[in-house]
Design a protein around this motif. Sequence first.
Motif, PDB file in Angstrom:
ATOM      1  N   LEU A  85       0.816  -1.508  -0.288  1.00  0.00           N
ATOM      2  CA  LEU A  85      -0.179  -0.092  -0.152  1.00  0.00           C
ATOM      3  C   LEU A  85       1.157   1.353   0.155  1.00  0.00           C
ATOM      4  CD1 LEU A  85      -2.828   0.973  -0.015  1.00  0.00           C
ATOM      5  CD2 LEU A  85      -2.454   1.145   2.578  1.00  0.00           C
ATOM      6  N   LEU A  86       1.810   1.069   0.960  1.00  0.00           N
ATOM      7  CA  LEU A  86       2.943   2.629   0.960  1.00  0.00           C
ATOM      8  C   LEU A  86       3.340   2.207  -0.578  1.00  0.00           C
ATOM      9  CD1 LEU A  86       4.626   4.638   2.212  1.00  0.00           C
ATOM     10  CD2 LEU A  86       5.816   2.914   3.509  1.00  0.00           C
ATOM     11  N   ARG A  87       4.363   1.954  -1.317  1.00  0.00           N
ATOM     12  CA  ARG A  87       3.891   1.422  -2.239  1.00  0.00           C
ATOM     13  C   ARG A  87       3.672   2.326  -3.819  1.00  0.00           C
ATOM     14  NH1 ARG A  87       9.621   2.876  -3.271  1.00  0.00           N
ATOM     15  NH2 ARG A  87      10.942   1.398  -5.217  1.00  0.00           N
ATOM     16  N   THR A  88       1.962   1.677  -3.967  1.00  0.00           N
ATOM     17  CA  THR A  88       1.205   2.308  -4.212  1.00  0.00           C
ATOM     18  C   THR A  88       0.973   3.715  -3.908  1.00  0.00           C
ATOM     19  OG1 THR A  88      -0.062   0.397  -4.114  1.00  0.00           O
ATOM     20  CG2 THR A  88      -1.019   1.716  -5.306  1.00  0.00           C
ATOM     21  N   PHE A  89       1.274   4.224  -2.815  1.00  0.00           N
ATOM     22  CA  PHE A  89       0.673   5.850  -2.971  1.00  0.00           C
ATOM     23  C   PHE A  89       2.142   6.577  -3.054  1.00  0.00           C
ATOM     24  CE2 PHE A  89      -2.062   4.562   0.601  1.00  0.00           C
ATOM     25  CZ  PHE A  89      -3.194   5.579   0.239  1.00  0.00           C
ATOM     26  N   LYS A 243      -5.404   0.854  -9.043  1.00  0.00           N
ATOM     27  CA  LYS A 243      -5.718   0.124  -8.968  1.00  0.00           C
ATOM     28  C   LYS A 243      -4.247  -0.452 -10.165  1.00  0.00           C
ATOM     29  CE  LYS A 243      -9.123   1.809 -11.529  1.00  0.00           C
ATOM     30  NZ  LYS A 243     -10.662   1.655 -12.028  1.00  0.00           N
ATOM     31  N   GLU A 244      -3.229   0.183 -10.394  1.00  0.00           N
ATOM     32  CA  GLU A 244      -2.249  -0.169 -12.091  1.00  0.00           C
ATOM     33  C   GLU A 244      -2.278  -1.529 -11.490  1.00  0.00           C
ATOM     34  OE1 GLU A 244      -1.140  -0.741 -14.600  1.00  0.00           O
ATOM     35  OE2 GLU A 244      -0.885   1.351 -14.173  1.00  0.00           O
ATOM     36  N   PHE A 245      -2.460  -2.503 -12.326  1.00  0.00           N
ATOM     37  CA  PHE A 245      -1.684  -3.928 -11.920  1.00  0.00           C
ATOM     38  C   PHE A 245      -1.170  -4.296 -13.494  1.00  0.00           C
ATOM     39  CE2 PHE A 245      -3.290  -8.799 -13.018  1.00  0.00           C
ATOM     40  CZ  PHE A 245      -2.105  -9.169 -11.859  1.00  0.00           C
ATOM     41  N   ALA A 246      -1.500  -4.467 -14.605  1.00  0.00           N
ATOM     42  CA  ALA A 246      -1.214  -5.202 -15.389  1.00  0.00           C
ATOM     43  C   ALA A 246       0.534  -4.471 -16.457  1.00  0.00           C
ATOM     44  CB  ALA A 246      -2.299  -5.043 -16.821  1.00  0.00           C
ATOM     45  N   MET A 247       0.415  -2.971 -16.320  1.00  0.00           N
ATOM     46  CA  MET A 247       1.271  -2.483 -16.547  1.00  0.00           C
ATOM     47  C   MET A 247       2.898  -2.808 -15.093  1.00  0.00           C
ATOM     48  SD  MET A 247       3.160   1.140 -16.952  1.00  0.00           S
ATOM     49  CE  MET A 247       2.967   0.879 -15.080  1.00  0.00           C
ATOM     50  N   VAL A 248       2.698  -3.408 -14.441  1.00  0.00           N
ATOM     51  CA  VAL A 248       3.570  -3.369 -13.690  1.00  0.00           C
ATOM     52  C   VAL A 248       3.857  -5.445 -14.070  1.00  0.00           C
ATOM     53  CG1 VAL A 248       4.073  -3.209 -10.713  1.00  0.00           C
ATOM     54  CG2 VAL A 248       2.636  -1.939 -11.433  1.00  0.00           C
ATOM     55  N   GLN A 249       3.330  -5.691 -13.605  1.00  0.00           N
ATOM     56  CA  GLN A 249       3.051  -7.363 -14.024  1.00  0.00           C
ATOM     57  C   GLN A 249       4.090  -7.973 -14.641  1.00  0.00           C
ATOM     58  OE1 GLN A 249       1.900  -8.632 -11.473  1.00  0.00           O
ATOM     59  NE2 GLN A 249       2.372 -10.723 -12.366  1.00  0.00           N
ATOM     60  N   ALA A 250       3.731  -6.542 -16.479  1.00  0.00           N
ATOM     61  CA  ALA A 250       4.340  -7.822 -17.236  1.00  0.00           C
ATOM     62  C   ALA A 250       6.208  -6.573 -17.262  1.00  0.00           C
ATOM     63  CB  ALA A 250       3.660  -6.109 -18.833  1.00  0.00           C
ATOM     64  N   LEU A 251       5.932  -5.643 -16.461  1.00  0.00           N
ATOM     65  CA  LEU A 251       7.385  -4.920 -16.291  1.00  0.00           C
ATOM     66  C   LEU A 251       8.678  -5.389 -15.693  1.00  0.00           C
ATOM     67  CD1 LEU A 251       9.325  -2.404 -17.232  1.00  0.00           C
ATOM     68  CD2 LEU A 251       7.921  -0.579 -15.511  1.00  0.00           C
ATOM     69  N   ASN A 252       7.829  -5.003 -14.672  1.00  0.00           N
ATOM     70  CA  ASN A 252       8.437  -6.297 -13.402  1.00  0.00           C
ATOM     71  C   ASN A 252       8.437  -7.174 -12.364  1.00  0.00           C
ATOM     72  OD1 ASN A 252       7.511  -4.232 -11.846  1.00  0.00           O
ATOM     73  ND2 ASN A 252       8.946  -3.384 -11.949  1.00  0.00           N
ATOM     74  N   GLU A 253       6.620  -7.400 -12.822  1.00  0.00           N
ATOM     75  CA  GLU A 253       6.085  -8.129 -11.669  1.00  0.00           C
ATOM     76  C   GLU A 253       6.232  -7.684 -10.295  1.00  0.00           C
ATOM     77  OE1 GLU A 253       7.172 -12.127 -12.556  1.00  0.00           O
ATOM     78  OE2 GLU A 253       7.143 -12.407 -14.619  1.00  0.00           O
ATOM     79  N   GLY A 254       6.171  -6.842  -9.957  1.00  0.00           N
ATOM     80  CA  GLY A 254       6.893  -5.889  -8.708  1.00  0.00           C
ATOM     81  C   GLY A 254       7.890  -6.261  -7.876  1.00  0.00           C
ATOM     82  N   GLY A 255       8.956  -6.652  -8.828  1.00  0.00           N
ATOM     83  CA  GLY A 255      10.389  -6.577  -8.704  1.00  0.00           C
ATOM     84  C   GLY A 255      11.131  -5.251  -8.378  1.00  0.00           C
ATOM     85  N   PRO A 256      12.880  -5.324  -8.580  1.00  0.00           N
ATOM     86  CA  PRO A 256      13.124  -7.369  -7.731  1.00  0.00           C
ATOM     87  C   PRO A 256      12.532  -7.899  -5.988  1.00  0.00           C
ATOM     88  CG  PRO A 256      14.103  -5.418  -7.359  1.00  0.00           C
ATOM     89  CD  PRO A 256      13.349  -4.733  -8.027  1.00  0.00           C
ATOM     90  N   ARG A 261       5.935  -3.965  -5.230  1.00  0.00           N
ATOM     91  CA  ARG A 261       4.387  -4.450  -5.249  1.00  0.00           C
ATOM     92  C   ARG A 261       3.763  -3.583  -5.166  1.00  0.00           C
ATOM     93  NH1 ARG A 261       3.434  -9.922  -2.634  1.00  0.00           N
ATOM     94  NH2 ARG A 261       4.074  -9.059  -0.600  1.00  0.00           N
ATOM     95  N   LEU A 262       2.565  -3.596  -5.930  1.00  0.00           N
ATOM     96  CA  LEU A 262       1.093  -2.473  -5.308  1.00  0.00           C
ATOM     97  C   LEU A 262       0.578  -3.398  -5.149  1.00  0.00           C
ATOM     98  CD1 LEU A 262       1.340  -0.407  -9.047  1.00  0.00           C
ATOM     99  CD2 LEU A 262       3.180  -0.167  -6.872  1.00  0.00           C
ATOM    100  N   VAL A 263      -0.534  -2.857  -4.374  1.00  0.00           N
ATOM    101  CA  VAL A 263      -1.014  -3.092  -3.845  1.00  0.00           C
ATOM    102  C   VAL A 263      -2.348  -3.879  -4.772  1.00  0.00           C
ATOM    103  CG1 VAL A 263      -3.250  -1.118  -3.753  1.00  0.00           C
ATOM    104  CG2 VAL A 263      -3.403  -2.834  -2.370  1.00  0.00           C
ATOM    105  N   VAL A 264      -2.551  -4.114  -5.784  1.00  0.00           N
ATOM    106  CA  VAL A 264      -3.315  -4.594  -6.054  1.00  0.00           C
ATOM    107  C   VAL A 264      -2.996  -5.953  -6.983  1.00  0.00           C
ATOM    108  CG1 VAL A 264      -4.473  -5.158  -8.729  1.00  0.00           C
ATOM    109  CG2 VAL A 264      -4.828  -3.139  -7.976  1.00  0.00           C
ATOM    110  N   GLN A 265      -1.394  -5.608  -6.983  1.00  0.00           N
ATOM    111  CA  GLN A 265      -0.410  -6.755  -7.038  1.00  0.00           C
ATOM    112  C   GLN A 265      -0.569  -8.215  -5.420  1.00  0.00           C
ATOM    113  OE1 GLN A 265       3.331  -5.449  -8.422  1.00  0.00           O
ATOM    114  NE2 GLN A 265       3.166  -6.701  -9.772  1.00  0.00           N
ATOM    115  N   TYR A 266      -0.794  -7.341  -4.210  1.00  0.00           N
ATOM    116  CA  TYR A 266      -0.678  -8.212  -3.672  1.00  0.00           C
ATOM    117  C   TYR A 266      -1.782  -9.309  -3.592  1.00  0.00           C
ATOM    118  CZ  TYR A 266      -1.337  -9.204   1.321  1.00  0.00           C
ATOM    119  OH  TYR A 266      -1.396  -9.587   2.316  1.00  0.00           O
ATOM    120  N   ILE A 267      -2.893  -8.485  -3.887  1.00  0.00           N
ATOM    121  CA  ILE A 267      -4.354  -9.000  -3.620  1.00  0.00           C
ATOM    122  C   ILE A 267      -4.577 -10.296  -5.084  1.00  0.00           C
ATOM    123  CG2 ILE A 267      -6.855  -8.651  -4.880  1.00  0.00           C
ATOM    124  CD1 ILE A 267      -6.516  -5.151  -3.267  1.00  0.00           C
ATOM    125  N   TYR A 268      -3.925 -10.282  -6.059  1.00  0.00           N
ATOM    126  CA  TYR A 268      -3.694 -10.501  -6.618  1.00  0.00           C
ATOM    127  C   TYR A 268      -2.915 -12.371  -6.837  1.00  0.00           C
ATOM    128  CZ  TYR A 268      -2.687 -13.444 -11.566  1.00  0.00           C
ATOM    129  OH  TYR A 268      -2.071 -13.714 -12.115  1.00  0.00           O
TER     130      TYR A 268
END
Length: 308
Positions: A85-89, A243-256, A261-268
Amino acid sequence: MAVTATHTEVSRHDKKKTSKLKKPIAAPFILIVPAIILYAIFFIWPAAIGLYYSFTNYKGLPKYKMVGLENFVELFQDQAFWSALLRTFEYIICSVPLNVCLSLLAAVLVTNRRAIGSSIAKVLFFLPWLVSPIITGLIWRWMFGEGFGIVNSVIESLGGQPLHWATNANLSFLVLVLAGVWAGMAFNMLLFITALKNVPESLYEAASLDGANAWQKFRAITLPGIAPTTFMVVLLGTINGIKEFAMVQALNEGGPGKSNRLVVQYIYETGFSNSRIGYASAASMVLLVILVIVSLIQMWFNKRNEGK
């Protein structure tokens, strides 16, 4: 007899009037019924299911039980959730202002009377909006790849050392912000172009007669004139960032690792990778509340500024 006939004609006339008044009311209602049905099926019903599952230990299997507020208690104690959540903000704080500034700058440039090739520029600026978020992530992943990226190739050709875009958390986050701004700038630019064209030209002419320069006109006339559009751009950018998810998942999967990792990725990941759908639903409900609070706060600030 004449009076009776007249009374009958008046009654028929009143009935015709009544039927005419009823038709405009019924027609719009009939037209919006499909939209209401679709909204109920794809928004209200999933939200209701998610709220129900948030009070269960549902894992995708037929057997599950009600656990009350256990999911929410565990969620508020989960450091991984707060980190996401912090990284998302942080992503919103970095990307939204930059997006607003660059979108407004692009809109000002292409609407300038002295600009050459503004039509071509509009098309070039709008192209990123036509690219899906997944493709956007892949493009920027290819550009900033450590061993194969074009950016590191350019840096090496200039005599520099290649940067660790994928394994350094801060550099990877920088790429994420730039990719998000690049993808969302086109739509915001179109909103600003419309807003700039709606600012009365007479105000600029009066300011010119008073000896105002370009910056003074921009600060005193343009910015107040496009304030409602700016508010809308900030609001939409904030909501889309959360709500950002798809771009992050394709770019670095929340890594390293999980550093970006953003909050929607955490939920997924919690719901599908770990099969904790009930727990992920609780996180989704918390995210929904956050979205509502953010929207209400921004609307309150907007109304407050309009009242001044």
